[in-house]
Design an enzyme around this catalytic site. Structure first.
Site, PDB file in Angstrom:
ATOM      1  N   HIS A   1      14.117  19.134 -36.848  1.00 32.92           N
ATOM      2  CA  HIS A   1      14.349  20.071 -35.630  1.00 32.92           C
ATOM      3  C   HIS A   1      15.642  19.715 -34.778  1.00 32.92           C
ATOM      4  O   HIS A   1      16.217  20.579 -34.473  1.00 32.92           O
ATOM      5  CB  HIS A   1      13.084  20.130 -34.848  1.00 32.92           C
ATOM      6  CG  HIS A   1      11.735  20.481 -35.546  1.00 32.92           C
ATOM      7  ND1 HIS A   1      11.574  21.185 -36.365  1.00 32.92           N
ATOM      8  CD2 HIS A   1      10.268  20.024 -35.240  1.00 32.92           C
ATOM      9  CE1 HIS A   1      10.294  21.365 -36.951  1.00 32.92           C
ATOM     10  NE2 HIS A   1       9.545  20.595 -36.182  1.00 32.92           N
TER      11      HIS A   1
ATOM     12  N   ASP B   1      12.117  25.295 -41.359  1.00 32.84           N
ATOM     13  CA  ASP B   1      12.150  24.353 -39.964  1.00 32.84           C
ATOM     14  C   ASP B   1      12.002  25.343 -38.898  1.00 32.84           C
ATOM     15  O   ASP B   1      12.691  26.308 -38.658  1.00 32.84           O
ATOM     16  CB  ASP B   1      13.478  23.923 -39.949  1.00 32.84           C
ATOM     17  CG  ASP B   1      13.645  22.890 -38.573  1.00 32.84           C
ATOM     18  OD1 ASP B   1      13.081  23.465 -37.618  1.00 32.84           O
ATOM     19  OD2 ASP B   1      14.294  21.746 -38.651  1.00 32.84           O
ATOM     20  N   HIS B   2      10.736  25.521 -38.301  1.00 35.86           N
ATOM     21  CA  HIS B   2      10.365  26.443 -37.584  1.00 35.86           C
ATOM     22  C   HIS B   2      11.073  26.557 -36.104  1.00 35.86           C
ATOM     23  O   HIS B   2      11.160  27.396 -35.699  1.00 35.86           O
ATOM     24  CB  HIS B   2       8.759  26.481 -37.289  1.00 35.86           C
ATOM     25  CG  HIS B   2       8.276  25.728 -36.245  1.00 35.86           C
ATOM     26  ND1 HIS B   2       8.263  24.190 -36.534  1.00 35.86           N
ATOM     27  CD2 HIS B   2       8.167  25.638 -34.961  1.00 35.86           C
ATOM     28  CE1 HIS B   2       7.837  23.541 -35.539  1.00 35.86           C
ATOM     29  NE2 HIS B   2       7.710  24.427 -34.475  1.00 35.86           N
TER      30      HIS B   2
END
Ligand code: BG6
Length: 514
Positions: A263, A200-201
């Site tokens: 996110h 999950d960036h």
């Protein structure tokens, strides 16, 4: 437990020194993510001398592309998208060790050819390489890739040793609870959990990592971080851009799957979780899971806890822009939401009674990701009931992006003979304190996967806990079709229903800048 295990954050980038010689294989190498993010991230790691001394790159994709063309297109992508200027001499060291493998993701023969490419890299390195597989394809082929890595023996290579294979799996990790459970099963039948890196960036963003430091290294906050002092919390992840060329993907996803389930929920977990026993990956992830499991099921239906909407034509960034239905690859009848707002309740001793609002959407007024913690107003007050005293609730705003920073809203006397007060801001900005050229999320995350630090990756039970919350909502929307989908003009702050969600409890959105 070693010091690095207990303090992965503190060990930081110096960890790369022990990094194993590595071959990174990107599935979906000619895709958008690879061009815009992954290749530029590798370039910046090379600039900082953070890649292992023996580093090989193999692009894997359906399109047949000669090695030399892949090397050239990688350089072009880096020139276009890197945060730092492209220097051919730096990239050459990686580029000379870059190959391309064409093949179908479900074709066992392609994985045999991949093995041969890996053997060439190992021959050139003169030693075995750890294999890091980066699955950055459309989600429809995730399972095929995992299974073929298993069947070909590539997944099990070096298992339990320092050069064991690893797999980084991009989002979306499933599209509901059942498919996430199924994907976890397929991953687990081919890899051991310590080999799996669900990305999950947002967790790689500096400001998100800093949340742990803000909360737990500043003991002034902990006594206030609960339902005695916090009135409510707002999490906003808004984007100014529309769906652009990603309509095909986006229409099957929508704002809730694309942003909130992953996110925004990660931001929630880090904001609201209890202090972990240590900074180890497992301790942090245990606390996140505990928190996610305490979120109460959403109340569905009219006047429930969720609002969804689509953007219509409007003015964005000073330009007239089209509505969602006019975007490329979006069917006229689409009911996919480009905006979602939720009211969440956390059932634990710390947060009972404190609403957590979250929203995310495309084509909103501004690009901003922030966490705003609003504290309670004093029950009685010296300054109550006198219009000369403008007393705002104290508010701590953690701005994730852009203009990264932390602001505390306080009240102050306005200088002068009149007895007047006014809210003021104590503000810290990363750019002014630390400079602005910080590493991008993918740099940190790729490096962490190479060195084997899973702190900033999602555990299987974490993603399932989040899907457990969202699946009933998404199913109910599927049944309702377009009924109940609101609209908002591009460039606005979203639909009226999102305001009503808060006003029902006497709150209003803090629209960035206010
Ligand atoms: C991605 C979503 O995960 O995050 C995109 O698929 C979105 O739709 C992007 O635009 C936002 O990321 P960032 O880092 O620009 O906030």
């Amino acid at each position: 437990m070693s010091d690095t295990d207990r303090h992965p954050f503190l060990a930081g980038l110096s960890k790369h020194r022990g990094a194993q010689p590595t071959c990174l294989i990107i599935f979906g190498a000619s895709g958008d993510l690879a061009s815009r993010k992954l290749l530029p991230a590798l370039y910046n790691l090379a600039v900082d001398s953070l890649l292992p001394s023996d580093f090989y790159l193999i692009g894997f994709g359906r399109k047949p592309i000669p090695d030399a063309d892949f090397q050239t297109s990688s350089a072009t992508d880096i020139s276009k998208f890197s945060r730092r200027e492209y220097r051919a001499d730096i990239w050459k060291r990686v580029s000379d060790q870059t190959f391309y493998q064409a093949g179908g993701y479900d074709e066992p023969a392609a994985y045999e050819s991949l093995k041969q490419k890996i053997a060439v890299a190992e021959k050139s390195a003169g030693r075995p390489l750890q294999l890091v597989f980066y699955v950055s394809t459309p989600p429809t082929v995730f399972e095929s890739i995992l299974e073929n890595l298993g069947k070909s023996g590539l997944a099990a290579r070096g298992q339990g040793t320092a050069i064991e294979s690893k797999v980084i799996i991009e989002k979306p990790f499933g599209r509901d609870l059942d498919s996430a459970v199924q994907l976890n099963k397929v991953a687990a039948s081919n890899f051991l959990e310590p080999q799996i890196y669900r990305i999950d960036h947002y967790l790689g963003k500096e400001t998100v990592q800093d949340l742990l430091v803000q909360r737990f290294a500043n003991p002034i906050f902990e006594p206030l971080w609960n339902n005695k002092h916090v009135d409510h919390v707002q999490l906003t992840v808004s984007e100014e851009l529309g769906v652009g060329s990603r309509g095909g993907y986006y229409d099957h996803s929508g704002a809730t799957r694309d942003m909130l389930q992953n996110h925004t929920m990660q931001l929630l977990a880090l904001t609201a979780m209890d202090q972990p026993a240590s900074l180890s990956a497992e301790h942090i992830r245990n606390e996140k899971v505990k928190l996610l499991k305490s979120v109460q099921p959403l109340r569905l239906g009219p006047n429930g806890d969720a609002v969804r909407a689509q953007y219509t034509a409007g003015l964005s960034g000073g330009e007239n822009v089209i509505g969602y239905h006019q975007e490329k690859d979006i069917p006229n009848h689409s009911s996919t939401e480009t905006f979602c707002a939720l009211r969440l309740t956390i059932d634990n001793a710390r947060w009972a009674g404190v609403p957590f609002y979250m929203r995310s959407g495309k084509r909103l007024a501004r690009r901003v990701s922030e966490i705003a913690v609003q504290f309670k107003q004093p029950v009685t007050g010296l300054f109550a009931g006198d219009s000369r005293y403008d007393i705002a609730p104290n508010r701590l705003v953690i701005q994730i992006q852009p203009d990264e920073g932390v602001t505390l809203v306080m009240n102050s006397k306005v200088p002068g003979l009149e007895p007047r007060t006014q809210p003021v801001r104590l503000s810290f900005r990363y750019a002014t304190t630390f400079g602005s050229n910080t590493p991008e999320a993918y740099e940190r995350l790729i490096l962490d996967a190479i060195v084997g630090d899973r702190t900033l990756f999602i555990r299987g039970d974490e993603t399932e806990a989040s899907w457990r919350l969202f699946t009933p909502l998404l199913k109910s929307w599927e049944q309702l079709g377009k009924s109940g989908v609101e609209t908002y003009a591009a460039g606005s702050w979203g639909p009226a229903g999102a305001d009503d969600l808060l006003s029902a409890q006497g709150h209003s959105w803090r629209n960035a800048g206010r």
